[in-house]
Scaffold this motif. Structure first.
Motif, PDB file in Angstrom:
ATOM      1  N   TRP A  95      27.612  23.007 -37.265  1.00 52.26           N
ATOM      2  CA  TRP A  95      27.698  23.893 -36.102  1.00 52.26           C
ATOM      3  C   TRP A  95      28.366  25.203 -36.512  1.00 52.26           C
ATOM      4  O   TRP A  95      27.905  26.297 -36.176  1.00 52.26           O
ATOM      5  CB  TRP A  95      28.504  23.238 -34.985  1.00 52.26           C
ATOM      6  CG  TRP A  95      27.805  23.053 -33.669  1.00 52.26           C
ATOM      7  CD1 TRP A  95      27.722  21.901 -32.967  1.00 52.26           C
ATOM      8  CD2 TRP A  95      27.111  24.035 -32.882  1.00 52.26           C
ATOM      9  NE1 TRP A  95      27.027  22.111 -31.795  1.00 52.26           N
ATOM     10  CE2 TRP A  95      26.636  23.413 -31.717  1.00 52.26           C
ATOM     11  CE3 TRP A  95      26.837  25.399 -33.067  1.00 52.26           C
ATOM     12  CZ2 TRP A  95      25.920  24.081 -30.737  1.00 52.26           C
ATOM     13  CZ3 TRP A  95      26.116  26.071 -32.087  1.00 52.26           C
ATOM     14  CH2 TRP A  95      25.670  25.409 -30.942  1.00 52.26           C
ATOM     15  N   VAL A  96      29.490  25.091 -37.227  1.00 51.03           N
ATOM     16  CA  VAL A  96      30.218  26.292 -37.657  1.00 51.03           C
ATOM     17  C   VAL A  96      29.347  27.143 -38.576  1.00 51.03           C
ATOM     18  O   VAL A  96      29.289  28.376 -38.437  1.00 51.03           O
ATOM     19  CB  VAL A  96      31.549  25.904 -38.350  1.00 51.03           C
ATOM     20  CG1 VAL A  96      32.177  27.098 -39.042  1.00 51.03           C
ATOM     21  CG2 VAL A  96      32.515  25.296 -37.334  1.00 51.03           C
ATOM     22  N   LEU A  97      28.647  26.500 -39.502  1.00 52.99           N
ATOM     23  CA  LEU A  97      27.777  27.255 -40.404  1.00 52.99           C
ATOM     24  C   LEU A  97      26.653  27.947 -39.637  1.00 52.99           C
ATOM     25  O   LEU A  97      26.307  29.096 -39.935  1.00 52.99           O
ATOM     26  CB  LEU A  97      27.201  26.323 -41.473  1.00 52.99           C
ATOM     27  CG  LEU A  97      28.237  25.771 -42.470  1.00 52.99           C
ATOM     28  CD1 LEU A  97      27.599  24.707 -43.356  1.00 52.99           C
ATOM     29  CD2 LEU A  97      28.844  26.893 -43.296  1.00 52.99           C
ATOM     30  N   LEU A  98      26.101  27.277 -38.646  1.00 52.74           N
ATOM     31  CA  LEU A  98      25.064  27.907 -37.822  1.00 52.74           C
ATOM     32  C   LEU A  98      25.641  29.083 -37.036  1.00 52.74           C
ATOM     33  O   LEU A  98      25.000  30.139 -36.934  1.00 52.74           O
ATOM     34  CB  LEU A  98      24.445  26.880 -36.870  1.00 52.74           C
ATOM     35  CG  LEU A  98      23.377  27.418 -35.912  1.00 52.74           C
ATOM     36  CD1 LEU A  98      22.242  28.104 -36.662  1.00 52.74           C
ATOM     37  CD2 LEU A  98      22.852  26.291 -35.026  1.00 52.74           C
ATOM     38  N   LEU A  99      26.845  28.929 -36.499  1.00 53.14           N
ATOM     39  CA  LEU A  99      27.475  30.039 -35.774  1.00 53.14           C
ATOM     40  C   LEU A  99      27.721  31.236 -36.686  1.00 53.14           C
ATOM     41  O   LEU A  99      27.528  32.392 -36.280  1.00 53.14           O
ATOM     42  CB  LEU A  99      28.778  29.578 -35.121  1.00 53.14           C
ATOM     43  CG  LEU A  99      28.609  28.608 -33.948  1.00 53.14           C
ATOM     44  CD1 LEU A  99      29.961  28.062 -33.506  1.00 53.14           C
ATOM     45  CD2 LEU A  99      27.886  29.270 -32.790  1.00 53.14           C
ATOM     46  N   ILE A 100      28.124  30.979 -37.921  1.00 49.83           N
ATOM     47  CA  ILE A 100      28.299  32.072 -38.893  1.00 49.83           C
ATOM     48  C   ILE A 100      26.949  32.742 -39.149  1.00 49.83           C
ATOM     49  O   ILE A 100      26.847  33.982 -39.181  1.00 49.83           O
ATOM     50  CB  ILE A 100      28.927  31.547 -40.196  1.00 49.83           C
ATOM     51  CG1 ILE A 100      30.380  31.132 -39.951  1.00 49.83           C
ATOM     52  CG2 ILE A 100      28.844  32.594 -41.307  1.00 49.83           C
ATOM     53  CD1 ILE A 100      31.014  30.348 -41.100  1.00 49.83           C
ATOM     54  N   GLY A 101      25.919  31.923 -39.329  1.00 51.55           N
ATOM     55  CA  GLY A 101      24.572  32.485 -39.523  1.00 51.55           C
ATOM     56  C   GLY A 101      24.130  33.326 -38.340  1.00 51.55           C
ATOM     57  O   GLY A 101      23.537  34.403 -38.510  1.00 51.55           O
ATOM     58  N   THR A 159      26.074  41.428 -37.055  1.00 48.88           N
ATOM     59  CA  THR A 159      26.084  42.390 -38.171  1.00 48.88           C
ATOM     60  C   THR A 159      24.674  42.839 -38.539  1.00 48.88           C
ATOM     61  O   THR A 159      24.519  43.835 -39.223  1.00 48.88           O
ATOM     62  CB  THR A 159      26.757  41.783 -39.416  1.00 48.88           C
ATOM     63  OG1 THR A 159      25.942  40.727 -39.921  1.00 48.88           O
ATOM     64  CG2 THR A 159      28.157  41.308 -39.108  1.00 48.88           C
ATOM     65  N   ARG A 160      23.682  42.075 -38.115  1.00 47.39           N
ATOM     66  CA  ARG A 160      22.272  42.357 -38.412  1.00 47.39           C
ATOM     67  C   ARG A 160      22.021  42.526 -39.911  1.00 47.39           C
ATOM     68  O   ARG A 160      21.234  43.381 -40.325  1.00 47.39           O
ATOM     69  CB  ARG A 160      21.788  43.577 -37.642  1.00 47.39           C
ATOM     70  CG  ARG A 160      21.856  43.399 -36.140  1.00 47.39           C
ATOM     71  CD  ARG A 160      21.172  44.551 -35.407  1.00 47.39           C
ATOM     72  NE  ARG A 160      21.352  44.475 -33.991  1.00 47.39           N
ATOM     73  CZ  ARG A 160      20.624  43.727 -33.169  1.00 47.39           C
ATOM     74  NH1 ARG A 160      19.675  42.979 -33.626  1.00 47.39           N
ATOM     75  NH2 ARG A 160      20.873  43.724 -31.871  1.00 47.39           N
ATOM     76  N   THR A 161      22.708  41.697 -40.711  1.00 49.91           N
ATOM     77  CA  THR A 161      22.558  41.791 -42.157  1.00 49.91           C
ATOM     78  C   THR A 161      21.519  40.831 -42.706  1.00 49.91           C
ATOM     79  O   THR A 161      20.802  41.182 -43.642  1.00 49.91           O
ATOM     80  CB  THR A 161      23.906  41.539 -42.870  1.00 49.91           C
ATOM     81  OG1 THR A 161      24.427  40.286 -42.438  1.00 49.91           O
ATOM     82  CG2 THR A 161      24.895  42.648 -42.577  1.00 49.91           C
ATOM     83  N   THR A 162      21.443  39.632 -42.170  1.00 49.93           N
ATOM     84  CA  THR A 162      20.483  38.646 -42.670  1.00 49.93           C
ATOM     85  C   THR A 162      20.261  37.558 -41.635  1.00 49.93           C
ATOM     86  O   THR A 162      21.149  37.264 -40.842  1.00 49.93           O
ATOM     87  CB  THR A 162      20.977  38.008 -43.988  1.00 49.93           C
ATOM     88  OG1 THR A 162      19.987  37.089 -44.462  1.00 49.93           O
ATOM     89  CG2 THR A 162      22.310  37.299 -43.816  1.00 49.93           C
ATOM     90  N   ASP A 163      19.062  37.005 -41.665  1.00 51.47           N
ATOM     91  CA  ASP A 163      18.796  35.848 -40.806  1.00 51.47           C
ATOM     92  C   ASP A 163      18.687  34.572 -41.626  1.00 51.47           C
ATOM     93  O   ASP A 163      18.333  33.513 -41.113  1.00 51.47           O
ATOM     94  CB  ASP A 163      17.553  36.070 -39.958  1.00 51.47           C
ATOM     95  CG  ASP A 163      16.288  36.162 -40.793  1.00 51.47           C
ATOM     96  OD1 ASP A 163      16.378  36.297 -42.020  1.00 51.47           O
ATOM     97  OD2 ASP A 163      15.199  36.087 -40.195  1.00 51.47           O
ATOM     98  N   LEU A 164      19.037  34.653 -42.893  1.00 53.05           N
ATOM     99  CA  LEU A 164      18.964  33.506 -43.788  1.00 53.05           C
ATOM    100  C   LEU A 164      19.866  32.359 -43.328  1.00 53.05           C
ATOM    101  O   LEU A 164      19.479  31.190 -43.389  1.00 53.05           O
ATOM    102  CB  LEU A 164      19.337  33.928 -45.219  1.00 53.05           C
ATOM    103  CG  LEU A 164      19.034  32.923 -46.311  1.00 53.05           C
ATOM    104  CD1 LEU A 164      17.540  32.610 -46.360  1.00 53.05           C
ATOM    105  CD2 LEU A 164      19.503  33.476 -47.653  1.00 53.05           C
ATOM    106  N   GLY A 165      21.053  32.695 -42.826  1.00 53.98           N
ATOM    107  CA  GLY A 165      21.979  31.665 -42.358  1.00 53.98           C
ATOM    108  C   GLY A 165      21.412  30.867 -41.202  1.00 53.98           C
ATOM    109  O   GLY A 165      21.564  29.645 -41.141  1.00 53.98           O
ATOM    110  N   VAL A 166      20.737  31.539 -40.283  1.00 49.53           N
ATOM    111  CA  VAL A 166      20.135  30.840 -39.146  1.00 49.53           C
ATOM    112  C   VAL A 166      18.963  29.984 -39.627  1.00 49.53           C
ATOM    113  O   VAL A 166      18.803  28.834 -39.200  1.00 49.53           O
ATOM    114  CB  VAL A 166      19.680  31.832 -38.057  1.00 49.53           C
ATOM    115  CG1 VAL A 166      18.872  31.134 -36.979  1.00 49.53           C
ATOM    116  CG2 VAL A 166      20.892  32.522 -37.446  1.00 49.53           C
ATOM    117  N   SER A 167      18.172  30.524 -40.536  1.00 53.18           N
ATOM    118  CA  SER A 167      17.029  29.762 -41.047  1.00 53.18           C
ATOM    119  C   SER A 167      17.474  28.483 -41.742  1.00 53.18           C
ATOM    120  O   SER A 167      16.929  27.408 -41.492  1.00 53.18           O
ATOM    121  CB  SER A 167      16.231  30.611 -42.037  1.00 53.18           C
ATOM    122  OG  SER A 167      15.740  31.757 -41.416  1.00 53.18           O
ATOM    123  N   ILE A 168      18.461  28.594 -42.598  1.00 52.43           N
ATOM    124  CA  ILE A 168      18.918  27.428 -43.363  1.00 52.43           C
ATOM    125  C   ILE A 168      19.773  26.502 -42.513  1.00 52.43           C
ATOM    126  O   ILE A 168      19.495  25.314 -42.392  1.00 52.43           O
ATOM    127  CB  ILE A 168      19.696  27.876 -44.618  1.00 52.43           C
ATOM    128  CG1 ILE A 168      18.749  28.594 -45.572  1.00 52.43           C
ATOM    129  CG2 ILE A 168      20.368  26.692 -45.299  1.00 52.43           C
ATOM    130  CD1 ILE A 168      19.427  29.270 -46.729  1.00 52.43           C
TER     131      ILE A 168
END
Length: 150
Positions: free
Chosen positions: A18-24, A31-40
């Motif tokens: 959950w925490v990792l998804l929230l960071i993603g 920050t609009r830097t990457t959507d990789l965190g949400v994907s993974i």
């Protein structure tokens, strides 16, 4: 591994993902830097969420939890980190034993108890059925897709 340790490990894994998804989500939407965190981490969290629900039902049946406790345990997977609270609360109140009741005494009376006992008597078979169940439910979730946004 008994119900206490299995439930705890899956509850902690659910909270961590959950925490990792929230960071993603922060990286994607703030920050609009990457959507990789949400994907993974979205996929990882989804799999662990389903595993938590499967383990919760298994423990619910084995420990003979009343419906309210079992439903509360399932609900706790929705808000972030609430699985940790439920795990500690259930242990403090004696609702999570160190050994499987149905493996030790074999008093499977109702149909759900007979199924859980069948899974617990041979742990490798039970683990395989658990993994296949999580995979199947995750597959269904992928086919159904996320809730429609309005």
């Amino acid at each position: 591994m008994g119900p206490l340790m299995l439930f705890r490990r899956v509850a902690v894994a659910e909270a961590i993902t959950w925490v990792l998804l929230l960071i993603g989500m922060f990286l994607k939407y703030v920050t609009r830097t990457t959507d990789l965190g949400v994907s993974i981490f979205g996929m990882v969290h989804g799999i662990v969420f389903v595993a938590y629900c499967v383990v919760t039902v298994l423990v619910w049946v084995d420990q003979r939890w009343p419906a309210g406790r079992g439903l509360l345990a399932l609900f706790c997977a929705i808000p972030p980190l609430l699985t940790l609270w439920f795990d500690r609360r259930a242990e403090r109140r004696g609702h999570l034993a160190r050994t499987w009741r149905l493996r030790e005494d074999g008093t499977a009376v109702r149909a759900p108890e007979r199924v859980v006992r069948w899974l617990l008597v041979r742990p490798l078979r039970g683990a395989l059925v658990g993994v296949l169940t999580v995979a199947a439910l995750t597959g269904v979730a992928l086919v159904v897709g996320p809730p429609a946004s309005s």
